[in-house]
Design a protein around this motif. Structure first.
Motif, PDB file in Angstrom:
ATOM      1  N   MET A   1       0.838  -1.198   0.000  1.00 28.96           N
ATOM      2  CA  MET A   1       0.000   0.000   0.000  1.00 28.96           C
ATOM      3  C   MET A   1       0.871   1.245   0.000  1.00 28.96           C
ATOM      4  O   MET A   1       1.987   1.237   0.519  1.00 28.96           O
TER       5      MET A   1
ATOM      6  N   ARG B   1      -3.661   3.582   0.360  1.00 22.49           N
ATOM      7  CA  ARG B   1      -4.036   3.518  -1.057  1.00 22.49           C
ATOM      8  C   ARG B   1      -3.477   2.254  -1.693  1.00 22.49           C
ATOM      9  O   ARG B   1      -2.295   1.934  -1.552  1.00 22.49           O
ATOM     10  N   ARG B   2      -4.357   1.550  -2.399  1.00 20.01           N
ATOM     11  CA  ARG B   2      -3.977   0.318  -3.109  1.00 20.01           C
ATOM     12  C   ARG B   2      -4.163   0.616  -4.597  1.00 20.01           C
ATOM     13  O   ARG B   2      -5.285   0.828  -5.064  1.00 20.01           O
ATOM     14  N   THR B   3      -3.076   0.641  -5.349  1.00 25.42           N
ATOM     15  CA  THR B   3      -3.117   1.024  -6.758  1.00 25.42           C
ATOM     16  C   THR B   3      -3.005  -0.204  -7.654  1.00 25.42           C
ATOM     17  O   THR B   3      -2.543  -1.263  -7.221  1.00 25.42           O
TER      18      THR B   3
ATOM     19  N   LEU C   1       0.526  -1.586  -7.589  1.00 22.51           N
ATOM     20  CA  LEU C   1       0.874  -2.327  -6.371  1.00 22.51           C
ATOM     21  C   LEU C   1       0.219  -3.709  -6.358  1.00 22.51           C
ATOM     22  O   LEU C   1       0.808  -4.683  -5.894  1.00 22.51           O
ATOM     23  N   ILE C   2      -1.001  -3.781  -6.875  1.00 22.64           N
ATOM     24  CA  ILE C   2      -1.686  -5.079  -6.926  1.00 22.64           C
ATOM     25  C   ILE C   2      -0.951  -6.026  -7.871  1.00 22.64           C
ATOM     26  O   ILE C   2      -0.791  -7.210  -7.576  1.00 22.64           O
TER      27      ILE C   2
ATOM     28  N   ASP D   1      -0.021  -9.460  -4.588  1.00 18.24           N
ATOM     29  CA  ASP D   1      -1.386  -9.573  -4.085  1.00 18.24           C
ATOM     30  C   ASP D   1      -1.504 -10.837  -3.232  1.00 18.24           C
ATOM     31  O   ASP D   1      -1.477 -11.948  -3.756  1.00 18.24           O
TER      32      ASP D   1
ATOM     33  N   ASN E   1     -12.781  -5.140   2.966  1.00 20.19           N
ATOM     34  CA  ASN E   1     -11.956  -4.758   1.829  1.00 20.19           C
ATOM     35  C   ASN E   1     -11.343  -6.000   1.193  1.00 20.19           C
ATOM     36  O   ASN E   1     -11.418  -7.101   1.736  1.00 20.19           O
TER      37      ASN E   1
ATOM     38  N   THR F   1      -7.693  -7.239  -1.000  1.00 22.70           N
ATOM     39  CA  THR F   1      -6.357  -6.846  -1.441  1.00 22.70           C
ATOM     40  C   THR F   1      -6.254  -6.784  -2.961  1.00 22.70           C
ATOM     41  O   THR F   1      -5.285  -6.254  -3.496  1.00 22.70           O
TER      42      THR F   1
ATOM     43  N   THR G   1      -8.481  -2.006  -6.286  1.00 23.27           N
ATOM     44  CA  THR G   1      -7.938  -0.675  -6.025  1.00 23.27           C
ATOM     45  C   THR G   1      -8.859   0.047  -5.045  1.00 23.27           C
ATOM     46  O   THR G   1     -10.082  -0.069  -5.127  1.00 23.27           O
TER      47      THR G   1
END
Length: 293
Positions: free
Chosen positions: A1, A36-38, A41-42, A46, A79, A81, A84
């Protein structure tokens, strides 16, 4: 994140992590923060898990492509992982209790994930209240538990979250029939876990308890690429395997453990165990306690 905070120069936070087998639980207190998960990044990493946060203190909000939501004390934020998102806290010191559960133990169709993530969940009644109470109680005092209790508690949390997801999805009348089938399967799997000790647990009794035909039950599990009987056997073997390595049950006879988990015939248990794990129950127990006096 990506983490951002207006207090970055003198940021204060604390976190306590509990490993509960495949499940992870933690308590966190922190100053205002943006998580923030972009997409980048995923793609990079993941863990493919669901993340549930019970807010004890503080407020904030979450933004996904499909939904925006606000949260406040006693709220439960769900949520993923793999999605986004932008989750932010707004008060000076926020405190949350969190669970992270692998998606592999809570498989949901893609169409259902968006309906779960960010969905409003009450912790004042029903399954949400049960989950919140257990999280709060465990975080308040862990002294009464042994290390071997961790995986057992992880199983309890997994079952509660599966039931919560099924409840949230059941409440949505607009769901496609496939998602309702998946929800029913989750409920049935939770039922099987609860009744593993029952020697009469069988497809006919499971189907009757859920008011469906045995043939429909078998069709549901065909989607899981495993038969009902094989799924029950796998869970029972996993439970017996845990008990065989449990220091608290070191004095228990292997036959007693096997019978407890639905294997009254020693030869059947030994054959199934070797087929599943490539070793005998006795060998596994010796390896588990090797070097422990």
């Amino acid at each position: 994140m990506e983490l951002r905070s207006d207090y970055a120069d003198d940021f204060r936070a604390s976190q306590r992590v509990l490993g509960l087998g495949a499940v992870t639980m933690w308590t966190a207190t922190f100053q205002p923060l943006v998580f923030r998960r972009t997409p980048k990044l995923i793609r990079q990493s993941d863990p493919e898990a669901y993340h549930l946060s019970l807010v004890l203190r503080g407020a904030g909000g979450g933004v996904w492509k499909h939904r925006e939501t606000e949260y406040k004390p006693h709220g439960l934020l769900i949520n993923s992982t793999s999605l986004t998102n932008d989750v932010h806290s707004t008060e000076d010191l926020g405190t949350t209790l969190a669970l992270e559960i692998p998606k592999a133990v809570l498989p949901l169709p893609r169409s259902a994930v968006g309906r779960i993530v960010g969905a409003p969940v009450s912790t004042q009644e029903g399954i949400g209240a049960l989950l919140a109470r257990l999280l709060t109680q465990l975080s308040a005092d862990t002294t009464a538990y042994q290390p071997a209790d961790g995986p057992r508690l992880g199983t309890v949390f997994t079952d509660l979250v599966a039931a919560l997801f099924a409840h949230v999805l059941d409440a949505d009348d607009s769901l496609p029939s496939e998602t309702h089938r998946r929800t029913l399967t989750l409920r049935i799997q939770a039922f099987i876990r609860e009744h593993l000790h029952d020697p009469h647990l069988a497809p006919a009794t499971i189907a009757a308890a859920h008011h469906i035909s045995t043939s429909y039950l078998h069709r549901l599990f065909r989607d899981e690429e495993i038969t009902v009987a094989a799924w029950i056997r796998r869970l029972r073997l996993e439970a017996a395997r845990r008990d065989l390595a449990d220091p608290a049950l070191r004095a228990a006879r292997i036959h007693t453990i096997a019978t407890r988990w639905g294997f009254p015939r020693a030869t059947d248990f030994s054959r199934a165990y070797r087929a599943a794990y490539g070793t005998t129950p006795q060998e596994h127990r010796q390896q588990a306690f090797h070097g422990h006096g």
